[in-house]
Scaffold this active site. Sequence first.
Site, PDB file in Angstrom:
ATOM      1  N   ARG A 220       0.853  -1.189   0.000  1.00 51.46           N
ATOM      2  CA  ARG A 220       0.000   0.000   0.000  1.00 51.46           C
ATOM      3  C   ARG A 220       0.888   1.239   0.000  1.00 51.46           C
ATOM      4  O   ARG A 220       1.891   1.292   0.709  1.00 51.46           O
ATOM      5  CB  ARG A 220      -0.916   0.028   1.235  1.00 51.46           C
ATOM      6  CG  ARG A 220      -2.078  -0.959   1.174  1.00 51.46           C
ATOM      7  CD  ARG A 220      -3.118  -0.574   0.114  1.00 51.46           C
ATOM      8  NE  ARG A 220      -4.212  -1.531   0.021  1.00 51.46           N
ATOM      9  CZ  ARG A 220      -4.240  -2.593  -0.785  1.00 51.46           C
ATOM     10  NH1 ARG A 220      -3.217  -2.848  -1.585  1.00 51.46           N
ATOM     11  NH2 ARG A 220      -5.284  -3.394  -0.815  1.00 51.46           N
TER      12      ARG A 220
ATOM     13  N   ASP B   1       3.968  -0.244  -7.082  1.00 48.75           N
ATOM     14  CA  ASP B   1       2.695  -0.616  -7.706  1.00 48.75           C
ATOM     15  C   ASP B   1       1.545   0.118  -7.036  1.00 48.75           C
ATOM     16  O   ASP B   1       0.400   0.019  -7.479  1.00 48.75           O
ATOM     17  CB  ASP B   1       2.483  -2.134  -7.601  1.00 48.75           C
ATOM     18  CG  ASP B   1       1.270  -2.597  -8.404  1.00 48.75           C
ATOM     19  OD1 ASP B   1       1.196  -2.232  -9.602  1.00 48.75           O
ATOM     20  OD2 ASP B   1       0.390  -3.286  -7.849  1.00 48.75           O
TER      21      ASP B   1
ATOM     22  N   GLU C 206      -3.414   7.074  -4.630  1.00 52.02           N
ATOM     23  CA  GLU C 206      -3.772   6.450  -5.907  1.00 52.02           C
ATOM     24  C   GLU C 206      -5.271   6.349  -6.163  1.00 52.02           C
ATOM     25  O   GLU C 206      -5.700   6.301  -7.318  1.00 52.02           O
ATOM     26  CB  GLU C 206      -3.182   5.037  -5.979  1.00 52.02           C
ATOM     27  CG  GLU C 206      -3.835   4.069  -4.992  1.00 52.02           C
ATOM     28  CD  GLU C 206      -3.199   2.693  -4.997  1.00 52.02           C
ATOM     29  OE1 GLU C 206      -1.982   2.593  -5.202  1.00 52.02           O
ATOM     30  OE2 GLU C 206      -3.933   1.723  -4.792  1.00 52.02           O
TER      31      GLU C 206
ATOM     32  N   HIS D 240      -1.343  -0.184  -9.618  1.00 51.55           N
ATOM     33  CA  HIS D 240      -1.936  -1.194  -8.723  1.00 51.55           C
ATOM     34  C   HIS D 240      -2.454  -2.404  -9.522  1.00 51.55           C
ATOM     35  O   HIS D 240      -3.623  -2.789  -9.420  1.00 51.55           O
ATOM     36  CB  HIS D 240      -3.065  -0.587  -7.882  1.00 51.55           C
ATOM     37  CG  HIS D 240      -3.282  -1.319  -6.593  1.00 51.55           C
ATOM     38  ND1 HIS D 240      -3.596  -0.708  -5.415  1.00 51.55           N
ATOM     39  CD2 HIS D 240      -3.219  -2.646  -6.305  1.00 51.55           C
ATOM     40  CE1 HIS D 240      -3.722  -1.605  -4.454  1.00 51.55           C
ATOM     41  NE2 HIS D 240      -3.497  -2.805  -4.976  1.00 51.55           N
TER      42      HIS D 240
HETATM   43  P1  NAD Z   1      -0.682 -11.471   4.724  1.00 51.90           P
HETATM   44  O1  NAD Z   1      -1.657 -11.106   5.799  1.00 51.90           O
HETATM   45  O2  NAD Z   1      -0.594 -12.880   4.287  1.00 51.90           O
HETATM   46  O3  NAD Z   1       0.795 -11.020   5.188  1.00 51.90           O
HETATM   47  C1  NAD Z   1       1.080  -9.798   5.792  1.00 51.90           C
HETATM   48  C2  NAD Z   1       2.271 -10.026   6.697  1.00 51.90           C
HETATM   49  O4  NAD Z   1       2.666  -8.773   7.241  1.00 51.90           O
HETATM   50  C3  NAD Z   1       1.957 -10.945   7.890  1.00 51.90           C
HETATM   51  O5  NAD Z   1       2.875 -12.018   7.933  1.00 51.90           O
HETATM   52  C4  NAD Z   1       2.072 -10.027   9.095  1.00 51.90           C
HETATM   53  O6  NAD Z   1       2.537 -10.695  10.257  1.00 51.90           O
HETATM   54  C5  NAD Z   1       3.075  -9.010   8.576  1.00 51.90           C
HETATM   55  N1  NAD Z   1       3.084  -7.763   9.334  1.00 51.90           N
HETATM   56  C6  NAD Z   1       2.027  -7.063   9.830  1.00 51.90           C
HETATM   57  N2  NAD Z   1       2.472  -5.979  10.490  1.00 51.90           N
HETATM   58  C7  NAD Z   1       3.828  -5.992  10.394  1.00 51.90           C
HETATM   59  C8  NAD Z   1       4.847  -5.139  10.882  1.00 51.90           C
HETATM   60  N3  NAD Z   1       4.569  -4.041  11.593  1.00 51.90           N
HETATM   61  N4  NAD Z   1       6.128  -5.447  10.597  1.00 51.90           N
HETATM   62  C9  NAD Z   1       6.438  -6.565   9.898  1.00 51.90           C
HETATM   63  N5  NAD Z   1       5.504  -7.425   9.414  1.00 51.90           N
HETATM   64  C10 NAD Z   1       4.226  -7.137   9.669  1.00 51.90           C
HETATM   65  O7  NAD Z   1      -0.985 -10.513   3.510  1.00 51.90           O
HETATM   66  P2  NAD Z   1      -0.555 -10.730   1.990  1.00 51.90           P
HETATM   67  O8  NAD Z   1      -1.615 -11.514   1.291  1.00 51.90           O
HETATM   68  O9  NAD Z   1       0.842 -11.195   1.940  1.00 51.90           O
HETATM   69  O10 NAD Z   1      -0.677  -9.230   1.446  1.00 51.90           O
HETATM   70  C11 NAD Z   1       0.160  -8.198   1.947  1.00 51.90           C
HETATM   71  C12 NAD Z   1      -0.341  -6.858   1.443  1.00 51.90           C
HETATM   72  O11 NAD Z   1      -0.170  -6.780   0.031  1.00 51.90           O
HETATM   73  C13 NAD Z   1      -1.851  -6.625   1.619  1.00 51.90           C
HETATM   74  O12 NAD Z   1      -2.158  -6.168   2.922  1.00 51.90           O
HETATM   75  C14 NAD Z   1      -2.159  -5.604   0.571  1.00 51.90           C
HETATM   76  O13 NAD Z   1      -2.001  -4.311   1.098  1.00 51.90           O
HETATM   77  C15 NAD Z   1      -1.093  -5.838  -0.486  1.00 51.90           C
HETATM   78  N6  NAD Z   1      -1.645  -6.348  -1.760  1.00 51.90           N
HETATM   79  C16 NAD Z   1      -1.318  -5.689  -2.896  1.00 51.90           C
HETATM   80  C17 NAD Z   1      -1.803  -6.142  -4.113  1.00 51.90           C
HETATM   81  C18 NAD Z   1      -1.426  -5.460  -5.409  1.00 51.90           C
HETATM   82  O14 NAD Z   1      -2.045  -5.741  -6.451  1.00 51.90           O
HETATM   83  N7  NAD Z   1      -0.431  -4.593  -5.416  1.00 51.90           N
HETATM   84  C19 NAD Z   1      -2.640  -7.255  -4.157  1.00 51.90           C
HETATM   85  C20 NAD Z   1      -2.937  -7.912  -2.972  1.00 51.90           C
HETATM   86  C21 NAD Z   1      -2.441  -7.454  -1.769  1.00 51.90           C
END
Ligand code: NAD
Length: 332
Positions: free
Chosen positions: A236, A260, A265, A297
Amino acid sequence: MKVLMYGTHPYEKPYAEKWAQQTQTELKMVDEPLNDETVDLAKGFDAITVLQTASMGSTAVYEKLASFGIKQISCRMVGVDMVDLDAAKANHLTVTNVASYSPRAIAEMGVAQAMYLLRRIGIFDARMNQNHDFSWNETLISNEIYNCTVGLIGAGHIGTATAQIYKALGARVLVNDIAYDPALEPFAEYVDRETIFKEADIISLHTPLLPSTRGMIGEKELKKMKKTAYLINMARGALIDTSALIKALKDGEIAGAGLDTLADETTFFGQTNVAEKDVPADYKELAAMPNVVITPHVAFFTQTAARNMVQIASNDAITIANGGRSRNEIRY
Ligand code: NAD
């Protein structure tokens, strides 16, 4: 079983048609999103799926869905911000989402952007196209990925897929996460964030946007990074302080950035023909830098992800309509 698919995108249609055929479901696809004006389209259907970021409208929408005998709202996406969860609960509507449709899609885009920057493709492309400059010099020499240390902040679904790819390419992979997952041991080494800032040649962000992660990369953190490091953000935009990033890039504090997502955005990503006046100044500034690559994105946007979003949400829709449960139910 009759399912109505709201907000159908053209790219979803082949997957939806295939799903309907395989599950012998009567499926109707409409372009309109679900809201007060379109809720009556659901009359006579057993289940619905939605894909939209705009609000689903007033509580009357939820009341009407319940009165039609519908028991669920299955979202073909991760975010459920557009659903009034209280109204859904009050009307006994189970809400589901697709939390993990293809972590690999996002991971691959992050790696692709990092490789693009590492090999200075944008810089060479701009030199050749804008100045007919077909030369190279010592300032443009590249590193090779297997000589790089990659630091991932956030190692959930997407971070793990990213770690696996970098490991397969021969890089040293460091991860920082508030949770520990032993499944990552073969691919990565858990370290504190300071080690990542100090040692990584590529830093890739994969945490959710939370009060605890908002602005986690600011002036202080950018200064701690190697001057030769690249920052990749597939999560994000607001994880990064954009003005601090612009300053760090201008001052040569880091080598480049692959993004991305951007903090502001939602006002222009996904739109066509955005008026010049509506394009934010920070985007213009970043986009003009040859060592920055920005995509709107779209890291998620692959055939696999589109198929999984349609199939998982549609399966949940009929499971719940048949009285079953799904592990994708939003708990509230
Ligand atoms: P997920 O919940 O599987 O993983 C997120 C990880 O972040 C977890 O392991 C959590 O413990 C860790 N985390 C949380 N707070 C933290 C901190 N302060 N320090 C370190 N680690 C921390 O989520 P995911 O499916 O891997 O997705 C991650 C992010 O990617 C989503 O939240 C979303 O914002 C983004 N995303 C982007 C797109 C895109 O098209 N660009 C698509 C899907 C998701």
